[in-house]
Design a protein around this motif. Structure first.
Motif, PDB file in Angstrom:
ATOM      1  N   ILE A  90      23.630  46.624  80.692  1.00  0.00           N
ATOM      2  CA  ILE A  90      23.661  45.838  79.467  1.00  0.00           C
ATOM      3  C   ILE A  90      22.434  44.928  79.459  1.00  0.00           C
ATOM      4  CG2 ILE A  90      24.989  43.921  80.446  1.00  0.00           C
ATOM      5  CD1 ILE A  90      26.481  43.717  77.752  1.00  0.00           C
ATOM      6  N   ALA A  91      21.963  44.592  78.283  1.00  0.00           N
ATOM      7  CA  ALA A  91      20.891  43.609  78.125  1.00  0.00           C
ATOM      8  C   ALA A  91      21.515  42.340  77.576  1.00  0.00           C
ATOM      9  CB  ALA A  91      19.806  44.126  77.187  1.00  0.00           C
ATOM     10  N   SER A  92      21.682  41.348  78.428  1.00  0.00           N
ATOM     11  CA  SER A  92      22.267  40.084  77.996  1.00  0.00           C
ATOM     12  C   SER A  92      22.253  39.091  79.132  1.00  0.00           C
ATOM     13  CB  SER A  92      23.713  40.266  77.513  1.00  0.00           C
ATOM     14  OG  SER A  92      24.329  39.012  77.300  1.00  0.00           O
ATOM     15  N   GLY A  93      21.706  37.927  78.873  1.00  0.00           N
ATOM     16  CA  GLY A  93      21.784  36.853  79.844  1.00  0.00           C
ATOM     17  C   GLY A  93      22.839  35.849  79.470  1.00  0.00           C
ATOM     18  N   GLY A  94      23.601  36.166  78.409  1.00  0.00           N
ATOM     19  CA  GLY A  94      24.604  35.244  77.912  1.00  0.00           C
ATOM     20  C   GLY A  94      26.009  35.649  78.293  1.00  0.00           C
ATOM     21  N   ASN A  95      26.963  35.335  77.408  1.00  0.00           N
ATOM     22  CA  ASN A  95      28.372  35.560  77.715  1.00  0.00           C
ATOM     23  C   ASN A  95      28.706  37.034  77.934  1.00  0.00           C
ATOM     24  OD1 ASN A  95      28.845  32.826  77.512  1.00  0.00           O
ATOM     25  ND2 ASN A  95      29.587  32.908  75.416  1.00  0.00           N
ATOM     26  N   ALA A  96      28.077  37.919  77.163  1.00  0.00           N
ATOM     27  CA  ALA A  96      28.375  39.350  77.313  1.00  0.00           C
ATOM     28  C   ALA A  96      27.903  39.877  78.655  1.00  0.00           C
ATOM     29  CB  ALA A  96      27.734  40.136  76.168  1.00  0.00           C
ATOM     30  N   GLY A  97      26.734  39.452  79.086  1.00  0.00           N
ATOM     31  CA  GLY A  97      26.230  39.889  80.377  1.00  0.00           C
ATOM     32  C   GLY A  97      27.098  39.400  81.518  1.00  0.00           C
ATOM     33  N   THR A 112      24.051  46.789  86.118  1.00  0.00           N
ATOM     34  CA  THR A 112      22.625  46.462  86.074  1.00  0.00           C
ATOM     35  C   THR A 112      22.363  45.727  84.767  1.00  0.00           C
ATOM     36  OG1 THR A 112      22.132  48.481  87.313  1.00  0.00           O
ATOM     37  CG2 THR A 112      20.280  47.368  86.220  1.00  0.00           C
ATOM     38  N   VAL A 113      21.921  44.480  84.883  1.00  0.00           N
ATOM     39  CA  VAL A 113      21.754  43.626  83.707  1.00  0.00           C
ATOM     40  C   VAL A 113      20.272  43.325  83.503  1.00  0.00           C
ATOM     41  CG1 VAL A 113      22.376  41.429  82.627  1.00  0.00           C
ATOM     42  CG2 VAL A 113      24.011  42.594  84.133  1.00  0.00           C
ATOM     43  N   PHE A 114      19.799  43.589  82.289  1.00  0.00           N
ATOM     44  CA  PHE A 114      18.409  43.329  81.936  1.00  0.00           C
ATOM     45  C   PHE A 114      18.339  42.064  81.076  1.00  0.00           C
ATOM     46  CE2 PHE A 114      18.465  47.735  83.027  1.00  0.00           C
ATOM     47  CZ  PHE A 114      17.186  48.046  83.466  1.00  0.00           C
ATOM     48  N   LEU A 115      17.348  41.237  81.346  1.00  0.00           N
ATOM     49  CA  LEU A 115      17.141  40.062  80.510  1.00  0.00           C
ATOM     50  C   LEU A 115      15.691  39.617  80.610  1.00  0.00           C
ATOM     51  CD1 LEU A 115      18.845  36.979  82.191  1.00  0.00           C
ATOM     52  CD2 LEU A 115      18.686  39.175  83.298  1.00  0.00           C
ATOM     53  N   PRO A 116      15.246  38.819  79.641  1.00  0.00           N
ATOM     54  CA  PRO A 116      13.844  38.387  79.637  1.00  0.00           C
ATOM     55  C   PRO A 116      13.485  37.597  80.887  1.00  0.00           C
ATOM     56  CG  PRO A 116      14.873  37.955  77.512  1.00  0.00           C
ATOM     57  CD  PRO A 116      15.970  38.354  78.455  1.00  0.00           C
ATOM     58  N   ALA A 117      12.235  37.718  81.309  1.00  0.00           N
ATOM     59  CA  ALA A 117      11.780  37.016  82.506  1.00  0.00           C
ATOM     60  C   ALA A 117      11.864  35.505  82.338  1.00  0.00           C
ATOM     61  CB  ALA A 117      10.348  37.433  82.833  1.00  0.00           C
ATOM     62  N   TYR A 141      14.312  39.251  74.074  1.00  0.00           N
ATOM     63  CA  TYR A 141      15.553  39.992  74.280  1.00  0.00           C
ATOM     64  C   TYR A 141      15.399  41.452  73.860  1.00  0.00           C
ATOM     65  CZ  TYR A 141      20.170  41.880  73.487  1.00  0.00           C
ATOM     66  OH  TYR A 141      21.262  42.692  73.493  1.00  0.00           O
ATOM     67  N   ALA A 142      14.677  41.702  72.770  1.00  0.00           N
ATOM     68  CA  ALA A 142      14.507  43.080  72.289  1.00  0.00           C
ATOM     69  C   ALA A 142      13.842  43.954  73.349  1.00  0.00           C
ATOM     70  CB  ALA A 142      13.680  43.088  71.007  1.00  0.00           C
ATOM     71  N   ASP A 143      12.937  43.367  74.116  1.00  0.00           N
ATOM     72  CA  ASP A 143      12.277  44.124  75.179  1.00  0.00           C
ATOM     73  C   ASP A 143      13.252  44.431  76.313  1.00  0.00           C
ATOM     74  OD1 ASP A 143       9.480  44.010  74.102  1.00  0.00           O
ATOM     75  OD2 ASP A 143       9.873  41.867  74.283  1.00  0.00           O
ATOM     76  N   ALA A 144      14.125  43.459  76.614  1.00  0.00           N
ATOM     77  CA  ALA A 144      15.144  43.683  77.639  1.00  0.00           C
ATOM     78  C   ALA A 144      16.125  44.767  77.195  1.00  0.00           C
ATOM     79  CB  ALA A 144      15.893  42.384  77.937  1.00  0.00           C
ATOM     80  N   ALA A 145      16.486  44.743  75.897  1.00  0.00           N
ATOM     81  CA  ALA A 145      17.398  45.756  75.366  1.00  0.00           C
ATOM     82  C   ALA A 145      16.778  47.148  75.442  1.00  0.00           C
ATOM     83  CB  ALA A 145      17.775  45.420  73.925  1.00  0.00           C
ATOM     84  N   GLY A 156      21.492  57.619  83.836  1.00  0.00           N
ATOM     85  CA  GLY A 156      22.823  58.083  83.474  1.00  0.00           C
ATOM     86  C   GLY A 156      23.849  56.978  83.406  1.00  0.00           C
ATOM     87  N   ALA A 157      23.417  55.724  83.578  1.00  0.00           N
ATOM     88  CA  ALA A 157      24.352  54.596  83.506  1.00  0.00           C
ATOM     89  C   ALA A 157      24.946  54.480  82.108  1.00  0.00           C
ATOM     90  CB  ALA A 157      23.641  53.290  83.879  1.00  0.00           C
ATOM     91  N   LEU A 158      26.142  53.976  82.038  1.00  0.00           N
ATOM     92  CA  LEU A 158      26.833  53.769  80.766  1.00  0.00           C
ATOM     93  C   LEU A 158      26.270  52.531  80.085  1.00  0.00           C
ATOM     94  CD1 LEU A 158      29.253  54.464  78.859  1.00  0.00           C
ATOM     95  CD2 LEU A 158      30.623  52.924  80.287  1.00  0.00           C
ATOM     96  N   ALA A 159      25.819  52.676  78.853  1.00  0.00           N
ATOM     97  CA  ALA A 159      25.253  51.553  78.117  1.00  0.00           C
ATOM     98  C   ALA A 159      26.367  50.756  77.449  1.00  0.00           C
ATOM     99  CB  ALA A 159      24.273  52.053  77.070  1.00  0.00           C
ATOM    100  N   SER A 160      26.415  49.462  77.719  1.00  0.00           N
ATOM    101  CA  SER A 160      27.373  48.577  77.073  1.00  0.00           C
ATOM    102  C   SER A 160      26.657  47.750  76.012  1.00  0.00           C
ATOM    103  CB  SER A 160      28.037  47.656  78.099  1.00  0.00           C
ATOM    104  OG  SER A 160      29.062  46.898  77.486  1.00  0.00           O
ATOM    105  N   HIS A 161      27.441  47.078  75.187  1.00  0.00           N
ATOM    106  CA  HIS A 161      26.890  46.283  74.089  1.00  0.00           C
ATOM    107  C   HIS A 161      27.661  44.972  74.014  1.00  0.00           C
ATOM    108  CE1 HIS A 161      25.638  45.108  70.007  1.00  0.00           C
ATOM    109  NE2 HIS A 161      24.632  45.952  70.173  1.00  0.00           N
ATOM    110  N   ALA A 162      26.988  43.958  73.526  1.00  0.00           N
ATOM    111  CA  ALA A 162      27.632  42.647  73.456  1.00  0.00           C
ATOM    112  C   ALA A 162      28.815  42.628  72.508  1.00  0.00           C
ATOM    113  CB  ALA A 162      26.618  41.589  73.046  1.00  0.00           C
ATOM    114  N   TYR A 163      28.774  43.408  71.424  1.00  0.00           N
ATOM    115  CA  TYR A 163      29.857  43.340  70.438  1.00  0.00           C
ATOM    116  C   TYR A 163      30.073  44.624  69.645  1.00  0.00           C
ATOM    117  CZ  TYR A 163      25.883  42.520  67.271  1.00  0.00           C
ATOM    118  OH  TYR A 163      24.700  42.634  66.580  1.00  0.00           O
TER     119      TYR A 163
END
Length: 334
Positions: A90-97, A112-117, A141-145, A156-163
């Motif tokens: 997931i790409a999120s440094g907030g509540n969803a991540g 595996t969580v991606f977020l801006p540097a 954030y768009a770059d992390a997403a 092959g990881a499962l992609a999750s989404h914040a909402y």
């Protein structure tokens, strides 16, 4: 992605997350918390024109309602055998991540969580504390997403989404049945809206039970309000004190579908009302919540939603991942 949920999706979610999450606690709202601005001036009766309860979902695991959807998402994929060995991303440094990382650790899944540097160190520490592999990406954030999407495709990881996922929204919707188990006479439930996962789930359950669902957005990021006006999800600008948790640029089609029901309402509040509501929750009930959670209460305090006399209203406090230092007055310097 599907445009709607069914109540059956929510009842199945309730079965999956039972024993995994903390059941929501209801507390009566202090009159000072609710404020006077919403009272109908033509109603001169002495009694309080409505009764208000607070759903204390900020006490949920990871500090927000997101844990419900995250655990339902992973358990749903585990049940049908579609959770890959590479785990979830997931790409999120907030509540969803945070919720994704917590759920993955609870179920023994790699996250595996991606977020801006530029993400704050405290967020990195929390994510790593939940056992997630954190990958920092230069840019926004768009770059992390985009990096998360590439990782999902390559690993092959499962992609999750914040909402914007039916399992995520259905997990959030379990809140309403928990509320009704404690307060069967609830007439209206009020929730803050960002991308609309919480609203889609709660409003779907509310429609099934004949309960009104009121979605509240900051006027500086009104993705669902504008989607209703346009009749389709549209991109919006984001500029609000609550943007860290409610700053979605586009509402989900599921949220729009739920918002178009006759008993649903969507209202806007400004930042000053949000700040006032957050302060009132601390001053009158000693509840420290994030600005996104205070947004729901702001609708009553500011008169954006005016309950009918005798109405039973539940306001969902959806998260508490905030710095509470500005709630406590500092001692004057000597």
């Amino acid at each position: 992605m599907t445009n709607s949920l069914s109540y059956g999706d929510i009842t199945r979610a309730a079965g999956r997350i039972a024993g995994q999450i903390r059941p929501v606690v209801l507390a009566p709202a202090d009159p000072g918390t609710v404020g006077e601005a919403w009272r109908d001036p033509s109603d001169d009766r002495a009694e309080v024109p409505c009764r208000v309860w607070l759903a204390l979902e900020q006490m949920q695991h990871t500090g927000s309602f997101k844990a419900r959807g995250a655990i339902n998402f992973l358990r749903g994929h585990l049940e049908d055998g579609s959770l890959p060995a590479a785990g979830v991303t997931i790409a999120s440094g907030g509540n969803a991540g945070l919720a994704c990382a917590w759920s993955a650790r609870r179920l023994g899944v790699t996250a595996t969580v991606f977020l801006p540097a530029s993400a704050p160190a405290v967020k990195l520490a929390k994510l790593r504390g939940y056992g997630a592999e954190v990958r920092l990406v230069e840019g926004e954030y768009a770059d992390a997403a985009a990096a998360s999407a590439r990782f999902a495709e390559e690993s092959g990881a499962l992609a999750s989404h914040a909402y914007d996922n039916p399992l995520i929204a259905a997990g959030a919707g379990t809140l309403l049945d928990e509320i009704r188990a404690q307060l069967p006479v609830v007439d209206t439930v009020v929730v803050a809206v960002g991308g609309g996962g919480l609203f889609a789930g709660v409003a779907t359950a509310a429609q099934h039970h004949g309960v009104r669902a009121v979605g509240v957005e900051p006027s500086g990021c009104q993705a669902l309000y504008d989607a209703v006006e346009a009749g389709k999800p549209v991109d919006v600008s984001v500029d609000s004190i609550a943007a860290d948790s409610l700053g979605a640029r586009r509402a989900s089609a599921m949220a729009l579908h739920a918002a178009l029901h006759d008993e649903a309402r969507n209202v806007l509040v400004d930042d000053s009302a949000i700040v006032g509501a957050r302060r009132a929750l601390w001053d009158h009930q000693r509840l420290a919540v994030e600005h996104g959670a205070a947004t729901a209460l702001a609708a009553l305090r500011a008169g954006a939603y005016v309950p009918r006399p005798g109405e039973n209203v539940v306001v969902v406090l959806c998260g508490a991942n905030t710095d509470p230092s500005d709630l406590v007055p500092r001692a004057p310097s000597e």
